[in-house]
Motif scaffolding. Structure first.
Motif, PDB file in Angstrom:
ATOM      1  N   PRO A   1     -13.636  23.229  21.821  1.00  0.00           N
ATOM      2  CA  PRO A   1     -13.464  24.672  22.092  1.00  0.00           C
ATOM      3  C   PRO A   1     -14.780  25.446  22.008  1.00  0.00           C
ATOM      4  O   PRO A   1     -14.969  26.297  21.142  1.00  0.00           O
ATOM      5  CB  PRO A   1     -12.480  25.098  20.997  1.00  0.00           C
TER       6      PRO A   1
ATOM      7  N   GLU B   1     -14.453  29.519  22.354  1.00  0.00           N
ATOM      8  CA  GLU B   1     -13.816  30.159  21.204  1.00  0.00           C
ATOM      9  C   GLU B   1     -14.712  30.089  19.976  1.00  0.00           C
ATOM     10  O   GLU B   1     -14.835  31.057  19.211  1.00  0.00           O
ATOM     11  CB  GLU B   1     -12.466  29.500  20.891  1.00  0.00           C
TER      12      GLU B   1
ATOM     13  N   PHE C   1     -12.088  18.356  15.764  1.00  0.00           N
ATOM     14  CA  PHE C   1     -12.452  19.725  16.102  1.00  0.00           C
ATOM     15  C   PHE C   1     -13.798  19.788  16.816  1.00  0.00           C
ATOM     16  O   PHE C   1     -13.868  19.913  18.032  1.00  0.00           O
ATOM     17  CB  PHE C   1     -12.463  20.580  14.832  1.00  0.00           C
TER      18      PHE C   1
ATOM     19  N   TYR D   1     -12.307  30.972  12.410  1.00  0.00           N
ATOM     20  CA  TYR D   1     -11.533  30.209  13.397  1.00  0.00           C
ATOM     21  C   TYR D   1     -10.163  29.829  12.825  1.00  0.00           C
ATOM     22  O   TYR D   1      -9.139  29.914  13.511  1.00  0.00           O
ATOM     23  CB  TYR D   1     -12.321  28.962  13.799  1.00  0.00           C
TER      24      TYR D   1
ATOM     25  N   TYR E   1      -7.440  27.576  15.058  1.00  0.00           N
ATOM     26  CA  TYR E   1      -7.561  26.180  14.632  1.00  0.00           C
ATOM     27  C   TYR E   1      -6.219  25.457  14.770  1.00  0.00           C
ATOM     28  O   TYR E   1      -6.162  24.333  15.279  1.00  0.00           O
ATOM     29  CB  TYR E   1      -8.055  26.095  13.186  1.00  0.00           C
TER      30      TYR E   1
ATOM     31  N   HIS F   1      -5.547  24.810  18.404  1.00  0.00           N
ATOM     32  CA  HIS F   1      -6.415  23.737  18.910  1.00  0.00           C
ATOM     33  C   HIS F   1      -5.902  22.364  18.480  1.00  0.00           C
ATOM     34  O   HIS F   1      -5.804  21.444  19.305  1.00  0.00           O
ATOM     35  CB  HIS F   1      -7.841  23.942  18.406  1.00  0.00           C
TER      36      HIS F   1
ATOM     37  N   ASN G   1      -2.837  21.159  20.310  1.00  0.00           N
ATOM     38  CA  ASN G   1      -3.176  20.690  21.646  1.00  0.00           C
ATOM     39  C   ASN G   1      -3.781  19.290  21.587  1.00  0.00           C
ATOM     40  O   ASN G   1      -3.390  18.399  22.367  1.00  0.00           O
ATOM     41  CB  ASN G   1      -4.164  21.652  22.304  1.00  0.00           C
TER      42      ASN G   1
END
Length: 458
Positions: free
Chosen positions: A93, A96, A287, A328, A334, A337, A340
């Motif tokens: 990301p 973001e 992440f 985040y 977070y 994310h 996903n």
């Protein structure tokens, strides 16, 4: 001629004419049914028959594909990497996280670029305290240490536990290879216990605990590197109970927690009523690898010593990415994310399982979990992982031979003479960095294994 046979013959002729190429998707059941004027169910049954004959394989919600019978060498720039643990670029990301970095600088620029507490950015530790509580980890911000990745947390734990203290480190066999190298470099003697899909031999585990030689047990409870195995709740409760009975320190490396697991799955730390477990999490693998942020929940009796070691090691971990991560998490981005990422990886694993179910030789051991990023293979006897690695490299396919995940002392006496060469036959495939359109390369890997088997027999 039956209508099902009509479909099979049609597909075989299309292959002969070169209209369906190796690795290419077959016409959809609906399209072929319309073209041939027959029922879609009949076409599906014909395709399933072709799959049983190992001519095609299927991907859930993705159709049927013609198996690659041979692999042609590919350009050196085209690499399918099942070796590296990394995120696909499109899953990171960037936008973001750039936003929260800029926000963090705007709000806290006066404090972020100076030395701060070596334990970590306090607002992030408070945020993690709330986040961990939802996962069954109850710890105040004062007992949470921010580290440069999970690797530093593991290193600090080893140093604190074994510095000037006799005793051995118990590790799973196999386990994370860099941990074995780290312990060896620190001069920590190790002993192993086999880790299987079902956990451990508890009689052997208790015997090792009871011996008095073990100081700590390093465990990766879920999505283990390299096997992808996860412990069930009964096993985790049993480990916690045994560790308390024999005063064994648990080092719980839960680095892939965010990739999910079975419903109501809890950490070993939750079952440890003495709260002597060192619990470790990572924000790299799921992440943003480059930020290198890990976190450790420290037991009271070791917290001061580990934090002192942390200060001696690097004074403090960079504040800016910590502040950005705190924002985040706080914003809810977070969670969005990781959900996903979890869905993407679960879909990849389903595709991998379907391909392997269709094409795996009968004497290949394989494990594809429901969650995580790893597929685990033990090659048939007579084939080494290094041999397979070299052959696949010629076709631009990278795999990870996993002999370095086994203790050097792993031998026939551990598992019986028939299993003494398992380390040389062990292979880990990591799916995290492989795009969906390259997953069918698993079929090519299996074909190469089959070719090796045939060469060995011949």
């Amino acid at each position: 001629m039956s209508k099902k046979q009509l479909v099979i013959d049609h597909i075989l002729k299309e292959i002969e004419r070169g209209k369906i190429l190796q690795g290419q998707r077959l016409p959809s059941c609906r399209k072929l049914a319309e073209d041939l004027g027959i029922n879609k169910i009949t076409v599906n049954k014909a395709y399933e028959e072709l799959e049983k004959s190992h001519l095609v394989y299927s991907i859930p919600c993705g159709g049927f594909y013609l198996i690659r019978k041979q692999m042609e060498p590919v350009a050196s720039s085209v690499i399918v990497d099942f070796k590296t643990v990394r995120l696909e670029k499109n899953l990171i990301p960037y936008r973001e996280f750039t936003h929260v970095i800029n926000t963090a600088v705007d709000r806290h620029h006066e404090e972020l670029f100076n030395y701060e507490c070596s334990s970590g950015y306090l607002p992030l530790r408070h945020e993690l305290s709330k986040m961990f509580e939802k996962d069954g980890i109850y710890a105040t911000a004062e007992r949470i240490l921010i580290t440069s990745g999970a690797q530093q947390a593991i290193s600090l734990a080893f140093q604190a536990i074994f510095r000037n203290r006799p005793g051995k480190l118990l590790v799973e066999v196999p386990t994370y290879g860099l941990v074995l190298e780290l312990a060896d470099r620190l001069g920590i003697p190790m002993v192993g216990i086999p880790r299987t899909k079902d956990g451990y031999d508890f009689k052997k585990l208790e015997k090792l605990f009871k011996s008095g030689d073990i100081n700590a047990f390093y465990i990766v409870p879920r999505h283990q590197n390299p096997t992808g195995f996860s412990l069930d709740e009964s096993t985790k409760r049993h480990i916690a109970a045994l560790s308390q009975r024999y005063s064994i320190r648990i080092i719980e490396d839960d680095y892939l927690f965010d990739l999910g697991s079975k419903k109501n799955s809890l950490p070993i730390h939750y079952y440890d009523t003495n709260k002597s477990t060192i619990y470790i999490r990572s924000f790299s693998k799921t992440f943003m690898p480059g930020i290198r942020i890990g976190a450790a929940v420290l037991p009271e009796d070791l917290a001061h010593e580990i934090m002192q070691l942390k200060q001696l090691m690097d004074i403090n971990t960079s504040q800016l990415p910590q502040a950005a991560l705190q924002l985040y998490i706080q914003s809810g981005m977070y969670v969005k994310h990781t959900l996903n990422i979890r869905r993407v990886y679960e879909r990849k694993l389903k595709i991998a399982r379907r391909i392997i179910e269709s094409l795996a030789p009968s004497n290949l051991y394989w494990h594809v979990p429901d969650h995580g990023i790893f597929v685990w293979l033990i090659l048939p006897k007579g084939i080494t992982a290094l041999m397979l690695e070299e052959r696949l490299k010629q076709h631009g396919i990278l795999i990870n031979p996993s002999a370095d995940c086994y203790l050097d002392t792993y031998c026939a006496s551990e598992q019986g003479s028939s299993a003494s060469d398992i380390p040389s036959r062990a292979v880990r495939l990591c799916l995290s960095g492989v795009s969906f359109d390259k997953l069918d390369t698993i079929a090519a890997i299996l074909r190469e294994i089959q070719n090796n088997i045939e060469d060995t027999i011949g």
